[in-house]
Design an enzyme around this catalytic site. Structure first.
Site, PDB file in Angstrom:
ATOM      1  N   ASP A   1       0.109  -4.876   4.993  1.00  0.00           N
ATOM      2  CA  ASP A   1       0.248  -5.019   3.519  1.00  0.00           C
ATOM      3  C   ASP A   1      -0.502  -4.221   2.751  1.00  0.00           C
ATOM      4  O   ASP A   1      -1.687  -3.456   3.292  1.00  0.00           O
ATOM      5  CB  ASP A   1      -0.792  -6.506   3.023  1.00  0.00           C
ATOM      6  CG  ASP A   1      -0.123  -7.203   2.242  1.00  0.00           C
ATOM      7  OD1 ASP A   1      -0.817  -6.266   0.836  1.00  0.00           O
ATOM      8  OD2 ASP A   1       0.100  -8.110   1.981  1.00  0.00           O
TER       9      ASP A   1
ATOM     10  N   THR B   1      -1.899  -7.299  -4.088  1.00  0.00           N
ATOM     11  CA  THR B   1      -2.450  -8.681  -4.229  1.00  0.00           C
ATOM     12  C   THR B   1      -2.985  -9.518  -3.287  1.00  0.00           C
ATOM     13  O   THR B   1      -2.605 -10.640  -3.138  1.00  0.00           O
ATOM     14  CB  THR B   1      -1.331  -9.786  -5.327  1.00  0.00           C
ATOM     15  OG1 THR B   1       0.447  -9.170  -4.232  1.00  0.00           O
ATOM     16  CG2 THR B   1      -0.477  -9.165  -6.081  1.00  0.00           C
ATOM     17  N   GLY B   2      -2.216  -9.603  -2.005  1.00  0.00           N
ATOM     18  CA  GLY B   2      -2.795 -10.155  -0.436  1.00  0.00           C
ATOM     19  C   GLY B   2      -3.794  -9.742  -0.805  1.00  0.00           C
ATOM     20  O   GLY B   2      -4.620  -8.907  -0.943  1.00  0.00           O
TER      21      GLY B   2
ATOM     22  N   LEU C   1       8.096   3.430   7.696  1.00  0.00           N
ATOM     23  CA  LEU C   1       7.500   2.831   8.631  1.00  0.00           C
ATOM     24  C   LEU C   1       7.978   2.624   9.894  1.00  0.00           C
ATOM     25  O   LEU C   1       9.219   3.046   9.986  1.00  0.00           O
ATOM     26  CB  LEU C   1       6.367   1.703   8.726  1.00  0.00           C
ATOM     27  CG  LEU C   1       5.938   0.526   9.425  1.00  0.00           C
ATOM     28  CD1 LEU C   1       3.907   1.046   9.517  1.00  0.00           C
ATOM     29  CD2 LEU C   1       6.269  -0.695   9.271  1.00  0.00           C
TER      30      LEU C   1
ATOM     31  N   LEU D   1       9.063 -10.112   2.477  1.00  0.00           N
ATOM     32  CA  LEU D   1       8.137  -9.900   1.281  1.00  0.00           C
ATOM     33  C   LEU D   1       7.728  -9.692   0.166  1.00  0.00           C
ATOM     34  O   LEU D   1       6.869  -9.993  -0.473  1.00  0.00           O
ATOM     35  CB  LEU D   1       7.278 -11.300   2.213  1.00  0.00           C
ATOM     36  CG  LEU D   1       8.320 -12.570   2.263  1.00  0.00           C
ATOM     37  CD1 LEU D   1       8.701 -12.189   3.196  1.00  0.00           C
ATOM     38  CD2 LEU D   1       6.823 -13.592   2.739  1.00  0.00           C
TER      39      LEU D   1
ATOM     40  N   GLY E   1      16.417   0.739   6.494  1.00  0.00           N
ATOM     41  CA  GLY E   1      16.012   1.544   7.706  1.00  0.00           C
ATOM     42  C   GLY E   1      15.550   1.740   8.770  1.00  0.00           C
ATOM     43  O   GLY E   1      15.915   1.723   9.629  1.00  0.00           O
TER      44      GLY E   1
ATOM     45  N   ARG F   1      17.271   1.120  12.418  1.00  0.00           N
ATOM     46  CA  ARG F   1      17.234   2.040  13.377  1.00  0.00           C
ATOM     47  C   ARG F   1      17.154   0.755  14.684  1.00  0.00           C
ATOM     48  O   ARG F   1      17.337   1.223  15.868  1.00  0.00           O
ATOM     49  CB  ARG F   1      15.980   2.862  12.712  1.00  0.00           C
ATOM     50  CG  ARG F   1      15.392   3.706  14.093  1.00  0.00           C
ATOM     51  CD  ARG F   1      13.802   4.028  13.740  1.00  0.00           C
ATOM     52  NE  ARG F   1      12.924   3.939  13.583  1.00  0.00           N
ATOM     53  CZ  ARG F   1      12.287   2.877  14.876  1.00  0.00           C
ATOM     54  NH1 ARG F   1      12.422   3.205  16.370  1.00  0.00           N
ATOM     55  NH2 ARG F   1      10.996   2.442  14.793  1.00  0.00           N
TER      56      ARG F   1
ATOM     57  N   TYR G   1      10.753  -6.602 -12.025  1.00  0.00           N
ATOM     58  CA  TYR G   1      11.068  -7.380 -11.493  1.00  0.00           C
ATOM     59  C   TYR G   1      12.341  -8.099 -11.353  1.00  0.00           C
ATOM     60  O   TYR G   1      12.123  -8.565 -10.217  1.00  0.00           O
ATOM     61  CB  TYR G   1       9.327  -8.647 -11.840  1.00  0.00           C
ATOM     62  CG  TYR G   1       9.303  -9.557 -10.478  1.00  0.00           C
ATOM     63  CD1 TYR G   1       8.852  -9.100  -8.748  1.00  0.00           C
ATOM     64  CD2 TYR G   1      10.098 -11.179 -10.595  1.00  0.00           C
ATOM     65  CE1 TYR G   1       9.137 -10.033  -8.047  1.00  0.00           C
ATOM     66  CE2 TYR G   1       9.910 -12.213  -9.976  1.00  0.00           C
ATOM     67  CZ  TYR G   1       9.652 -11.719  -7.838  1.00  0.00           C
ATOM     68  OH  TYR G   1       9.355 -12.038  -7.069  1.00  0.00           O
TER      69      TYR G   1
ATOM     70  N   GLN H   1      28.319  -0.939   4.144  1.00  0.00           N
ATOM     71  CA  GLN H   1      27.750   0.384   5.529  1.00  0.00           C
ATOM     72  C   GLN H   1      27.663   0.406   6.586  1.00  0.00           C
ATOM     73  O   GLN H   1      28.477   0.827   7.670  1.00  0.00           O
ATOM     74  CB  GLN H   1      27.008   1.730   4.479  1.00  0.00           C
ATOM     75  CG  GLN H   1      27.482   2.975   4.904  1.00  0.00           C
ATOM     76  CD  GLN H   1      26.958   3.333   3.723  1.00  0.00           C
ATOM     77  OE1 GLN H   1      26.961   3.473   2.510  1.00  0.00           O
ATOM     78  NE2 GLN H   1      25.987   4.603   4.119  1.00  0.00           N
TER      79      GLN H   1
END
Length: 420
Positions: free
Chosen positions: A130, A134-135, A160, A170, A199, A203, A242, A259
């Site tokens: 996060d 907003t969290g 990441l 989310l 991605g 992986r 949004y 794909q």
């Protein structure tokens, strides 16, 4: 004369003594050092016993005074911290083959934190990613330090690299004021961020669940909205960042599935409420409850004939987990088909909270949907899911949470919604 290494030890020793005897500067330094040592020893042997006691007490840290009191206070604080053992909610034990490594992007947010609670209680290893736009960290602070939990401050618009089995994606501002605050950032999160999560899923050969939204239907011309409905969206309106962002995210999920064979699940989430909602996020439920608790006028935009369907957060979490672990891969609606007009809902909140608040009207918001009600036929058929918590019961819990939030005057006053 400096002794050489190949000379005998006896010759080297005699050479050192000759150096000491011939080098006057070295000899004077040596004599001075010896004199200082002898002087200190003589002084300490002649001082009084009381002085020795004070000196010893000073060295041992037992002398009374401000410094000593401060040291004692610090020692006591250290002892208290060492004795504190953080108590976590009781977590089910899962063996290695049943325990999953689960990543939740946006896991410190309203819905994400409740999902964290459920998965942790089931015994899984949960990693929350996060950027805290907003969290809030305190939504998951009751898990910090637990061996199955990890919290990473990271923005998913950057890649990441982590090893996981499942990803609940989310991450995205969800309330109009938040996603309109920085529309470009909202679009990036739902496109670049989703691409990065897909991605990663590709992986690690895992499975990704996208938290999409009922906003993909826009201002619908079909009522109630089934999953087959393509929507009615203004692509350049204030909500488009949004609405269209989520539509592109869904497209990207199924492009990866076709794909590259990536396993994807898509949940179209309708209005959700419950504890840990941000009081100022601008959503209908939080607005009405906050205004009623503070004795302000309850604001209804437009005529109030617009309809919405509200589900309690625990029902949504149950639906998300069922969808993730199901074999159904098409988009699916998760919402409460019980429909209320904005005027009816404002009246319900006013009656439950009490007080002297009045319901007032303001001009309608641009592109605000006139009707919103999910068709959950597929959720019932493929997930055996339907909302279980009555709306009134959920509203009462949310009102209590908001009331406790308003009572806080210091950071040390916690308003934790700890899972059962």
């Amino acid at each position: 004369m400096i002794p050489r290494p190949n000379q005998s030890p006896q010759y080297q020793l005699s050479a050192c003594w000759r150096t000491f005897y011939l080098n006057r500067k070295f000899r004077m330094k040596y004599v001075f050092f010896c004199g200082v040592v002898i002087g200190v020893l003589v002084w300490f042997s002649k001082i009084s016993d009381s002085t020795k006691t004070d000196f010893t007490h000073l060295l041992n840290g037992t002398r009374h005074g401000e410094i000593y009191d401060e040291i004692l206070a610090l020692k006591e604080r250290i002892n208290q911290l060492e004795k504190q053992n953080k108590i976590y909610p009781d977590v089910k034990f899962l063996n290695y083959k049943d325990r999953k490594r689960i990543l939740i992007s946006g896991g410190a947010g309203f819905v994400g934190s409740h999902l964290v609670d459920r998965l942790m209680l089931e015994g899984h290893e949960v990693t929350v990613v996060d950027n805290f736009f907003t969290g809030r960290k305190r939504n998951v602070e009751h898990w910090i330090g637990h061996e199955n939990f990890e919290l990473i401050n990271h923005d998913i618009v950057h890649p990441l690299f982590i090893e996981v089995d499942q990803i609940y994606h989310l991450a995205s501002p969800a309330s109009p004021p938040n996603y309109m605050y920085n529309p470009v950032k909202t679009i990036k999160t739902n496109t670049i961020g989703t691409n990065n999560m897909l991605g990663l899923t590709k992986r690690v050969r895992g499975r990704l669940l996208l938290a999409s939204t009922s906003e993909v239907y826009g201002d619908p011309e079909v009522h109630p909205q089934p999953e087959e409905y393509w929507g009615h969206v203004n692509p350049i309106g204030p909500r488009a960042c949004y609405d269209e962002g989520k539509r592109v995210a869904e497209t990207m999920c199924y492009a990866y599935a076709k794909q590259d064979g990536v396993q994807v699940r898509v949940a179209r989430i309708f209005n959700t409420f419950g504890p840990r909602m941000h009081m100022n996020d601008g959503r209908v439920v939080s607005n009405f409850i906050l205004q009623a608790l503070q004795g302000q006028n309850i604001t209804v935009y437009g005529s109030g004939d617009q309809t919405r369907s509200f589900q309690y957060v625990s029902d949504l979490v149950d639906g998300l987990i069922r969808l993730m672990n199901s074999n159904y891969s098409q988009p699916i609606n998760l919402g409460n088909p019980e429909e209320h007009t904005m005027m009816d809902f404002a009246t319900i909140i006013k009656d439950l909270v009490g007080g002297s608040s009045k319901i007032v009207h303001k001009p309608a918001m641009q592109d605000d949907p006139k009707k919103r009600k999910p068709d959950i036929t597929k959720a019932k058929k493929y997930l055996a899911w339907s909302p279980q918590v009555p709306m009134i019961e959920g509203i009462k819990k949310t009102i209590e949470y908001f009331r406790n939030e308003l009572k806080r005057t210091r950071h040390s006053q916690r308003n934790l919604h700890v899972p059962n």
